[in-house]
Design an enzyme around this catalytic site. Structure first.
Site, short mmCIF file in Angstrom:
data_model
loop_
_atom_site.label_atom_id
_atom_site.label_comp_id
_atom_site.label_asym_id
_atom_site.label_seq_id
_atom_site.Cartn_x
_atom_site.Cartn_y
_atom_site.Cartn_z
CB CYS A 2 -0.94 0.04 1.40
SG CYS A 2 -1.90 -1.50 1.48
NE ARG A 30 4.31 1.75 -1.29
CZ ARG A 30 5.32 0.80 -1.27
NH1 ARG A 30 6.33 1.05 -1.94
NH2 ARG A 30 5.53 0.09 -0.18
CD1 TRP A 79 -1.84 -5.29 -3.37
CD2 TRP A 79 -2.74 -4.33 -5.03
NE1 TRP A 79 -2.30 -6.36 -4.33
CE2 TRP A 79 -2.78 -5.63 -5.30
CE3 TRP A 79 -3.38 -3.36 -5.83
CZ2 TRP A 79 -3.17 -6.15 -6.68
CZ3 TRP A 79 -3.74 -3.80 -6.84
CH2 TRP A 79 -3.49 -5.09 -7.51
CG ASN A 105 2.72 -1.13 3.12
OD1 ASN A 105 1.95 -2.22 2.45
ND2 ASN A 105 3.68 -1.13 2.58
N GLY A 106 1.25 -3.74 5.22
CA GLY A 106 1.90 -5.02 5.41
C GLY A 106 0.95 -5.83 5.96
CD GLU A 488 6.91 -16.29 -17.17
OE1 GLU A 488 5.90 -16.73 -17.83
OE2 GLU A 488 7.14 -15.18 -16.88
CE LYS A 492 7.00 -12.20 -18.61
NZ LYS A 492 5.95 -13.34 -18.36
CD GLU A 495 4.28 -11.16 -21.98
OE1 GLU A 495 4.83 -11.67 -21.02
OE2 GLU A 495 3.54 -10.30 -21.96
CG HIS A 511 10.59 -36.87 -29.64
ND1 HIS A 511 10.76 -38.04 -29.78
CD2 HIS A 511 11.02 -36.81 -28.20
CE1 HIS A 511 10.98 -38.95 -28.85
NE2 HIS A 511 11.17 -38.34 -27.71
CE LYS A 614 0.17 -6.83 -15.10
NZ LYS A 614 1.08 -7.80 -15.41
C1 AGP Z 1 2.36 -12.48 -19.08
O1 AGP Z 1 3.65 -11.69 -18.97
C2 AGP Z 1 1.45 -11.92 -19.93
N1 AGP Z 1 1.22 -10.61 -19.48
C3 AGP Z 1 0.01 -12.80 -19.96
O2 AGP Z 1 0.53 -13.90 -20.50
C4 AGP Z 1 -0.66 -13.13 -18.56
O3 AGP Z 1 0.15 -13.80 -18.02
C5 AGP Z 1 -2.04 -13.64 -19.19
O4 AGP Z 1 -2.85 -12.81 -19.90
C6 AGP Z 1 -2.88 -13.89 -17.84
O5 AGP Z 1 -3.05 -12.69 -17.06
P1 AGP Z 1 -3.64 -12.96 -15.71
O6 AGP Z 1 -2.67 -13.47 -14.74
O7 AGP Z 1 -4.09 -11.60 -15.21
O8 AGP Z 1 -4.89 -13.73 -15.51
#
Ligand code: AGP
Length: 619
Positions: A2, A30, A79, A105-106, A488, A492, A495, A511, A614
């Protein structure tokens, strides 16, 4: 996580609230699910305005009903960790006698004990927050000697967990008192006025002269001086510094991007997600659940539904939960789950993982699951989100707001939360005894420090990114829990660097993907610990196969594992004796950092990558 701000001036004016609101505006990164401010009016009473939702709701409320002029103000942007984002749960909280207002906060781990002590004294809680237990106890302490600083120190000694606390006393409107443990607090030093904040962005518009406070210290802030003591009341010092960041950098904690700031926050994200999970009976507990223990005991299958990075956290969870609970765990991309006519019934537990809690694919998947009679447990980072509201049980990650589009700290927090879920079910179903669960929790609690240690390799990771910045393809390979990490890492890179990057199970190489191997192709390997020989030997042979074909081999391996040296161009180390199931928490960090640095080497906008949002709130 927060945002907290406090202001003390020489005279009563509107400036107090103005500075508090300005600081909260800077601190919204935050947390922003509710906000509030408090001042002490000339009538000797504390006035509080607090609202669910963004700070603008408080600003709008103040436009209609301004707070009285005052020489001080405290403010908070939340938050949520305990209790959803509502007006009632918003801070500041007022004590039962109206004498004290407090922001926090915490996570107060012994809030239940504090609440029962209050109940014994007939003091009822008006909110669902852990913070409210602290404000009432602070008022009880203050009533003993009218010394707010001494009362705060006595309170701090009672609390367990993490806290930044800032309080005001209606009977003494010329000062505020703050205290910190495992949560940030800085003091701003102005001309005839002083400030406190969660970080310097709270007051950087007013002053760049600041004091850093050590762990377990309290500060008594007046308009013209401050007094700093430890929790036993012994005088101590803060550490002066001058803020040389721009306001924009201050909001990013001095880093150039939110993505880097959030990668650096991964140790804290894991620590806070693990914090406060044991009930007074010493057993693990969920944040909320309408699923009975008997239903949990009858579960014979778990299906994880999620998207993107969250799904990869689910893949890690699969290995842990199957091993600990002996329940089959399927991991499904939410958008596929819904249309494949899955076999789901009342003995299936669907676990939805989501940072935002608003991913429409995942929302639709849990609705489908519930229509089939399944119970749904959500692992989400955002209180009050749609997925949290629609689930039958919730386990919140406490990663704090994740601003960068690329999910990083949420990923490790989700993995930690999945481990907690696995241990919760294993204990409940009798697969693991309490002492065994305690041993796993001990290991988990070592992970934040281990992640911190891995991140210290940043300079070499940056150099590698610079070396590889013109490469147009990358391969990431892992086995067992290293496989989701490979997925993952590849995501990254896609993305934020807009390059072709593939994550594969290392065993899959022969394979097909081995046809991709050519001179100079960067291939990253997540190598298991040598203490798991059946995995380590196989991945090592994959490394040799790839190196023999001319690839540029980069390895993430355990400290002391010298077997990889002769086959790798670069080796990045993870701490010795990390349990295999917990390795993703440390092996992912260098790879996320690599993706960040690669994007920066290419001059790309790391926090707002092209074509992405996001939270994907459409199917
Ligand atoms: C991850 O870096 C991406 N921004 C994307 O794959 C994300 O993880 C996915 O859209 C799921 O989002 P969420 O965790 O908010 O459900």
């Amino acid at each position: 996580m927060c945002g907290i701000v406090g202001f003390v001036g020489a005279d009563a004016s509107n400036r107090s609230v103005q500075v508090a609101l300005q600081g909260l505006g800077r601190l919204e990164y935050r947390g922003y699910d509710s906000a509030g401010v408090a001042t002490i009016g000339s009538d000797g009473t504390i006035h509080v305005v607090k609202k669910a939702g963004r700070l603008t709701n408080v600003v709008d409320a103040l436009a209609k009903h301004p707070l009285p002029e005052s020489s001080l103000a405290i403010g908070h942007t939340r938050w949520a960790t305990h209790g959803g984002p509502t007006d009632q749960n918003a801070h500041p909280h007022l004590s039962f006698d109206g004498r004290v207002a407090l922001v926090h906060n915490g996570i107060i781990e012994n809030a239940d004990e504090l609440a029962s002590e209050l109940a014994d004294r007939g003091i009822a809680l008006a909110s669902e927050t852990d913070t409210e237990t602290a404000v009432h106890h602070l008022a009880l302490e203050l009533a003993k000697d009218d010394d707010l600083l001494a009362a705060m120190c006595r309170l701090a000694r009672k609390l367990r967990g993490s806290f930044t606390l800032v309080a005001i006393d209606r009977d003494n409107p010329n000062h505020l008192v703050a205290a910190r443990r495992n949560s940030p607090l800085v003091v701003g030093l102005g001309e005839g006025e002083n400030y406190v904040g969660s970080d310097v962005s709270a007051f950087v518009d007013e002053t760049r002269d600041a004091l850093e406070l050590e762990q377990d210290t309290a500060v008594d802030v007046y308009s013209d001086h401050v007094v700093i003591v430890d929790f036993d009341g012994n005088p101590t010092q803060g550490h002066p510094f001058t803020v040389d960041w721009s306001v924009d950098a201050a909001v990013k904690d001095g880093y150039s991007t939110f993505m880097e700031k959030e990668i650096r926050e991964e140790p804290t994200a894991v620590l806070e997600t693990l914090r406060g999970r044991l009930g007074t009976d010493g057993k693990l507990r969920l944040d909320s659940s309408s699923i009975s223990e008997d239903v949990f005991r009858r579960i014979d299958k778990i299906i994880v539904v999620a998207c993107g990075t969250a799904a990869y956290a689910g893949y890690v969870a699969k290995y842990a939960i199957e091993h600990w609970c002996r329940i089959p765990v399927e991991v499904e991309l939410a958008h596929e789950f819904r249309y494949r006519d899955p076999v789901v019934n009342e003995k299936t537990l669907v676990v939805a993982i989501s940072q935002s809690g608003e991913t429409m694919d995942t929302i639709m998947a849990i609705r489908h699951a519930r229509e089939q009679g399944s119970k749904v447990l959500a692992i989400v980072n955002t209180h009050g989100s749609s997925i949290a509201r629609e689930a039958d049980a919730v386990l919140y990650t406490h990663a704090g707001p994740e601003i960068a589009v690329a999910s990083t700290k949420a990923f490790v927090a989700q993995i930690a939360a999945c481990y907690l879920l696995g241990l919760y079910l294993a204990e409940l179903r009798g697969n693991k005894y309490v002492d065994e669960v305690a041993d796993y929790l001990d290991e988990l609690n070592k992970m934040p420090e281990r992640i911190q240690k891995v991140l210290e390799q940043e300079p070499r990771i940056t150099a590698l990114a610079e070396e590889l910045k013109d490469k147009d393809g990358f391969l990431f390979l892992g086995r067992h829990v290293g496989y989701p990490v490979a997925l993952e890492a590849a995501l990254k890179c896609k993305e934020v660097s807009y390059v072709h990057a593939e994550g594969y199970a290392a065993g899959e190489l022969k394979h097909g993907p081995i046809a991709l191997i050519e001179e100079g192709l960067p291939v990253f390997f997540i190598v298991p610990t040598p203490r798991r020989p059946e995995l380590h030997a196989k991945v090592l042979s994959n490394v040799q196969e790839v190196r023999a074909r001319g690839a540029h081999v980069i390895v993430i391996a355990e400290e002391g594992d010298d077997s990889v040296e002769e086959f790798a161009h670069q080796v990045f180390r993870v701490p010795l004796s990390t349990p295999t199931l917990m390795m993703p928490l440390v092996t992912v960090a260098p790879l996320q950092l690599f993706a960040l640095r690669l994007a920066q080497a290419k001059g790309l906008d790391v926090d707002k990558p092209r074509n992405l949002a996001k939270s994907v709130t459409v199917e």
